[in-house]
Design a protein around this motif. Sequence first.
Motif, short mmCIF file in Angstrom:
data_model
loop_
_atom_site.label_atom_id
_atom_site.label_comp_id
_atom_site.label_asym_id
_atom_site.label_seq_id
_atom_site.Cartn_x
_atom_site.Cartn_y
_atom_site.Cartn_z
N THR A 16 0.82 -1.20 0.00
CA THR A 16 0.00 0.00 0.00
C THR A 16 0.86 1.25 0.00
N ILE A 47 -9.39 -1.35 -3.67
CA ILE A 47 -8.59 -1.12 -2.48
C ILE A 47 -9.30 -0.30 -1.42
N GLU A 113 -4.54 -5.59 -3.85
CA GLU A 113 -3.54 -4.52 -3.93
C GLU A 113 -2.37 -4.92 -4.82
#
Length: 341
Positions: A16, A47, A113
Amino acid sequence: MSSELDKEPDTTSEITHSLVNMITELDGVPLPPVVKKNFFKAVNRLITEIVEVPATWLESKSQAIRDKTNARSLITTESAKAAAKKFGSDEKLIERAVDYYGTRILREQYNREAITKAALKELSSSSPDDATNQEIDEDWLDMFSSIAEKRSNQEMQLYLAKLLAGEIKKPGSFHPLTVEVLARLTPDIARNFQNICNISTVISGFDPKNNSVICLVDNSPFIITEPYGQPGENALSELGFSYVVLTQLQDAGLIQYDFQAWRELYVANFLLPIEVGGTVLQFTASEASSQEFLQEKRRVKVINFTTAGIQLRRIVDKTPNEKFLEKLKNWVSSTYKLQSI
């Protein structure tokens, strides 16, 4: 594919954080505004699940899920406690449930992700020339997200990332059924599909009335089997495509079921650039070849792709099969009296 796809889900926060940096750098990538907008919509769906995607929020999210404990704590809500009371007060049962769902949610988040980050790399390294002004469909993103979160295999994540990048650039490129076909593939079947794409062919059409080139529908890729014989009789076994392998590709929804299929092609088709497994072949006719001969139609045995197979072929990194290329060139030369350039 990035090595980060091999990491454990404990490192989701690192992905992230890296994604935040890449989003910040996205302004420097020469992509049309609508493509960037489509990417941010994908980030939102896969996400963040918020309307806007500020980098500061993503940074705080990265901090919030830095370890499994924090991730699991998000699940222990008042509704979960109420459900626990309803079914009993066994604290160990509650703990196991929280542990199970916490781990699963973290794994699914990690998968989404990782695929989104890889899709951004695909966008950054590809040409925007074929991009359109159409926005990506929200329902398509919902379906894609539910599929992406279940795939942890690195090879399959790469396919999904390429497909997502292609849809972001040009919405409508990949039918929902194509996404579902990809979702069902095992790594072995995906590799066999890549290998059969390496012997697949795209030939432009020829209009004898106007003596001009025409494009076949969707570039219409197919596999020419004529030089080998009947694929249903293991004629392609020496290339790794036994009857069993071919039926697996059929059952996966990648190639059509008809092993007796043929295409009617003009001799002149083979004077046009022929793409075979990512490389281009070119033939030339001798001076003795007449226009009547070049405009003759001949049937050629082929294996046809399904719509899903045609669309997925676009995202496959093709490497031509040299053994097949040599056989094909010899067959064209002997059958049509054309010479390879």
